[in-house]
Scaffold this motif. Structure first.
Motif, PDB file in Angstrom:
ATOM      1  N   SER A   1       6.019 -20.671   6.424  1.00  0.00           N
ATOM      2  CA  SER A   1       7.386 -20.175   6.262  1.00  0.00           C
ATOM      3  C   SER A   1       7.445 -19.006   5.285  1.00  0.00           C
ATOM      4  CB  SER A   1       8.309 -21.299   5.788  1.00  0.00           C
ATOM      5  OG  SER A   1       8.406 -22.313   6.765  1.00  0.00           O
ATOM      6  N   ALA A   2       6.707 -19.113   4.176  1.00  0.00           N
ATOM      7  CA  ALA A   2       6.676 -18.016   3.211  1.00  0.00           C
ATOM      8  C   ALA A   2       6.084 -16.756   3.850  1.00  0.00           C
ATOM      9  CB  ALA A   2       5.862 -18.426   1.984  1.00  0.00           C
ATOM     10  N   LEU A   3       4.978 -16.913   4.575  1.00  0.00           N
ATOM     11  CA  LEU A   3       4.361 -15.777   5.261  1.00  0.00           C
ATOM     12  C   LEU A   3       5.311 -15.171   6.283  1.00  0.00           C
ATOM     13  CD1 LEU A   3       1.897 -14.009   5.947  1.00  0.00           C
ATOM     14  CD2 LEU A   3       1.128 -15.837   7.495  1.00  0.00           C
TER      15      LEU A   3
ATOM     16  N   PHE B   1       2.731 -10.980  16.345  1.00  0.00           N
ATOM     17  CA  PHE B   1       2.378 -11.972  15.337  1.00  0.00           C
ATOM     18  C   PHE B   1       3.630 -12.654  14.789  1.00  0.00           C
ATOM     19  CE2 PHE B   1       1.776 -12.808  10.739  1.00  0.00           C
ATOM     20  CZ  PHE B   1       0.855 -13.841  10.835  1.00  0.00           C
ATOM     21  N   VAL B   2       4.664 -11.871  14.507  1.00  0.00           N
ATOM     22  CA  VAL B   2       5.888 -12.436  13.935  1.00  0.00           C
ATOM     23  C   VAL B   2       6.617 -13.301  14.960  1.00  0.00           C
ATOM     24  CG1 VAL B   2       8.149 -11.878  12.957  1.00  0.00           C
ATOM     25  CG2 VAL B   2       6.140 -10.576  12.257  1.00  0.00           C
ATOM     26  N   ALA B   3       6.644 -12.874  16.238  1.00  0.00           N
ATOM     27  CA  ALA B   3       7.276 -13.688  17.277  1.00  0.00           C
ATOM     28  C   ALA B   3       6.586 -15.047  17.374  1.00  0.00           C
ATOM     29  CB  ALA B   3       7.227 -12.956  18.615  1.00  0.00           C
ATOM     30  N   PHE B   4       5.272 -15.022  17.335  1.00  0.00           N
ATOM     31  CA  PHE B   4       4.494 -16.256  17.372  1.00  0.00           C
ATOM     32  C   PHE B   4       4.789 -17.119  16.148  1.00  0.00           C
ATOM     33  CE2 PHE B   4       0.565 -18.533  16.245  1.00  0.00           C
ATOM     34  CZ  PHE B   4       0.371 -19.279  17.400  1.00  0.00           C
ATOM     35  N   LEU B   5       4.778 -16.476  14.984  1.00  0.00           N
ATOM     36  CA  LEU B   5       4.987 -17.201  13.730  1.00  0.00           C
ATOM     37  C   LEU B   5       6.404 -17.753  13.638  1.00  0.00           C
ATOM     38  CD1 LEU B   5       3.106 -17.745  11.332  1.00  0.00           C
ATOM     39  CD2 LEU B   5       4.095 -15.762  10.192  1.00  0.00           C
TER      40      LEU B   5
ATOM     41  N   TYR C   1       8.477 -18.899  15.995  1.00  0.00           N
ATOM     42  CA  TYR C   1       8.695 -20.180  16.669  1.00  0.00           C
ATOM     43  C   TYR C   1       7.865 -21.280  16.023  1.00  0.00           C
ATOM     44  CZ  TYR C   1       9.420 -23.897  19.884  1.00  0.00           C
ATOM     45  OH  TYR C   1       9.760 -25.117  20.398  1.00  0.00           O
ATOM     46  N   VAL C   2       6.649 -20.974  15.634  1.00  0.00           N
ATOM     47  CA  VAL C   2       5.786 -21.999  15.038  1.00  0.00           C
ATOM     48  C   VAL C   2       6.426 -22.578  13.779  1.00  0.00           C
ATOM     49  CG1 VAL C   2       3.600 -22.371  13.824  1.00  0.00           C
ATOM     50  CG2 VAL C   2       3.628 -21.175  16.019  1.00  0.00           C
ATOM     51  N   THR C   3       6.982 -21.721  12.917  1.00  0.00           N
ATOM     52  CA  THR C   3       7.554 -22.215  11.659  1.00  0.00           C
ATOM     53  C   THR C   3       8.808 -23.045  11.906  1.00  0.00           C
ATOM     54  OG1 THR C   3       8.665 -20.069  11.396  1.00  0.00           O
ATOM     55  CG2 THR C   3       6.622 -20.412  10.175  1.00  0.00           C
ATOM     56  N   ALA C   4       9.592 -22.692  12.924  1.00  0.00           N
ATOM     57  CA  ALA C   4      10.765 -23.517  13.253  1.00  0.00           C
ATOM     58  C   ALA C   4      10.342 -24.824  13.892  1.00  0.00           C
ATOM     59  CB  ALA C   4      11.703 -22.750  14.181  1.00  0.00           C
TER      60      ALA C   4
END
Length: 530
Positions: A264-266, A418-422, A424-427
């Motif tokens: 989440s921080a990243l 990378f951000v699109a992937f991250l 959904y993963v963090t949510a």
């Protein structure tokens, strides 16, 4: 296989929570193999029925949640500390903001904030009485973005989050949706009834997560298509969804303070970076001027837009957009709020409202001004460029077309992927963590959290399969919207109950200083930087 996964965990699984939702969704998956068209017809019929009969309830309840948050903030309950006066925060403020922001945003903040305003610009609501592709339509498109993505949706999350935090930490009730309704309904929501309420909330969340996972898969395929010829197909969607599911299950299994908080921080840093890049390299003056103007228009017409159902004009716009979004937020809210409430320990109710409602809304206002403003500027300045992309290449390519107009476009498209992937993963990992807790017997505020890898694998696979079927065989975005509406209605009823519970808690707020427990003094807050 399933029996093996649950071996040695059978005494911990809450059967009336786990099995009804699992079997219902499992039956839907089997039916999709046997007779997909009949399944889609049934789901589509329920979807139309929900939009026809309950659009007014979605609109009214959504607005009521915002007004209730304001009331609570200024009430004596606002001074109550989650977990008691001696409670130690579970997360530092910086990481609390990062986890909260990423739990609620999902991938939609990237996907829709460039694509949605193009739909509104060229196909405005009839009640707006503006010409398509006009400056007035552009202003209304931005106003709609502010409505759909800022104060109202975050209020839908905040009300149950505050209720759950208070009943879980201060009243020491079990980790259950039924616990959120106990202040209103009393003992009748405990036991089997409480588990069935949890099953309804679980179904709503799984439907909402499948919807957002489909959005994330479409967004990533659009990005990969900038480098290789990867058309949208069941195979490509399946591969992308499979990778996303694998990562968020592994992250959730590593626990709150490791995988979830660090990712989440990243993700938060990455979001600020790409927003700053687009602001500096994009149409900066237009972003500032038009963003301020559209925000003013949104605030001046807020109540009219928030309560619009399209009934007077027989307009499907509200059902396709505003009601769809309310359904999305409600579908995620009951179980997501349990996670948001769990991480609020050690802070006051007012601080919880600020962190869950005010700060994310301000962030999203800035984000919309930058991303939606840039998309509208490009489309109007280049003779409908983004509309052509929408019609010829698909909605998933709009975000990347926006960044192709900027310097270092190919580098930034890699960052966007990378951000699109991250995102959904963090949510998803936050909510998979909450799902595991919800299905676990005896999880309390005093217990030690032990991630159950088996349940997270099961639910991750199920969410992935549902998402793959709806995006691959039910019309892509149309399938995504259908899933959201189906999950939103039962969740809305739970949130209405939470609102009643919050009102009851306000009436007895003076009791919290006498009855609330205290948190484990050995646990300390962790900073934003790992």
């Amino acid at each position: 296989m399933l029996k093996h996964l649950l071996t040695n965990a059978s005494t911990r699984v809450r059967p009336l929570v786990f099995w009804p939702t699992f079997l219902l969704l499992g039956a839907a998956l089997v039916m999709s193999v046997i007779d997909l068209q009949s399944l889609l017809a049934i789901a589509g019929g329920f979807n139309s029925w929900i939009l026809t009969r309950f659009s007014w309830l979605f609109s009214l309840t959504s607005l009521a949640m915002l007004l209730l948050c304001i009331w609570v903030y200024f009430s004596p309950l606002g001074k109550v500390r989650i977990g008691g006066e001696q409670a130690v925060p579970l997360l530092s403020r910086g990481r609390w903001f990062a986890v909260t922001l990423c739990t609620t945003l999902a991938v939609g903040v990237l996907f829709w904030t460039t694509a949605e305003p193009i739909y509104h610009l060229h196909n405005p609501a009839i009640s707006w009485a503006v010409a398509p592709n006009s400056p007035a339509a552009a202003a209304m498109a931005m106003s709609a973005m502010f409505l759909h993505w800022t104060f109202v949706p975050y209020a839908i999350y905040t009300v149950p989050a505050v209720v759950f935090a208070l009943v879980f930490y201060n009243l020491r009730l079990p980790f259950s949706s039924g616990s959120m309704l106990k202040p209103l309904l009393g003992e009748c929501v405990q036991g089997s009834t409480g588990q069935l309420i949890d099953a309804v909330a679980l179904f709503a969340l799984v439907a909402g997560m499948a919807s957002s996972l489909g959005t994330g898969a479409l967004s990533m395929i659009g990005g990969l298509n900038q480098f290789i010829d990867l058309p949208r197909s069941p195979l490509s969607l399946g591969l992308v969804i499979g990778v996303i599911v694998a990562v968020f299950v592994l992250s959730a299994s590593s626990g709150l303070k490791k995988g979830i908080a660090r990712l989440s921080a990243l993700n938060t840093y990455a979001l600020f970076f790409i927003a700053f890049f687009l602001f500096v390299c994009g149409p900066t003056t237009f972003i500032l001027s038009f963003g301020v103007e559209a925000l003013g228009q949104f605030l001046s017409q807020f109540f009219r837009m928030a309560l619009m159902t399209g009934a007077a004009y027989k307009d499907q716009w509200a059902g396709s957009w505003t009601i769809f979004y309310w359904a999305v937020w409600f579908a995620w809210a009951p179980v997501s709020a349990m996670f948001l409430g769990k991480i609020a320990r050690g802070y006051t109710v007012r601080e919880v409202i600020v962190m869950n409602l005010l700060l994310p809304s301000l962030f999203t206002i800035l984000w919309i001004a930058i991303f939606s403003g840039s998309a509208l500027s490009i489309d109007m300045g280049q003779h409908g460029l983004l509309k052509q992309v929408l019609e010829q290449q698909g909605v998933e390519n709009i975000l990347y077309t926006v960044f192709r107009q900027l310097p270092l476009s190919m580098v930034m498209i890699v960052v966007l992927l990378f951000v699109a992937f991250l995102n959904y993963v963090t949510a998803a990992d936050s909510n998979t963590d909450a799902i595991s807790n919800l299905c676990t017997e005896g999880f309390t505020a005093d217990g030690v959290e032990r991630p159950d890898m088996r349940q997270k694998i099961i639910w991750g696979l199920l969410i992935g399969l549902v998402s793959w079927i709806m995006t691959s065989f039910a019309g892509g975005v149309a399938g995504i919207k259908m899933m959201s509406n189906l999950g939103g209605l039962p969740a809305l009823l739970i949130i209405l109950g939470c609102a009643g519970s919050l009102i009851m808690l306000m009436r007895g707020s003076q009791l919290f200083n006498e009855t609330c427990g205290t948190a484990d003094e050995n646990q300390t807050a962790i900073p934003l930087r790992g």
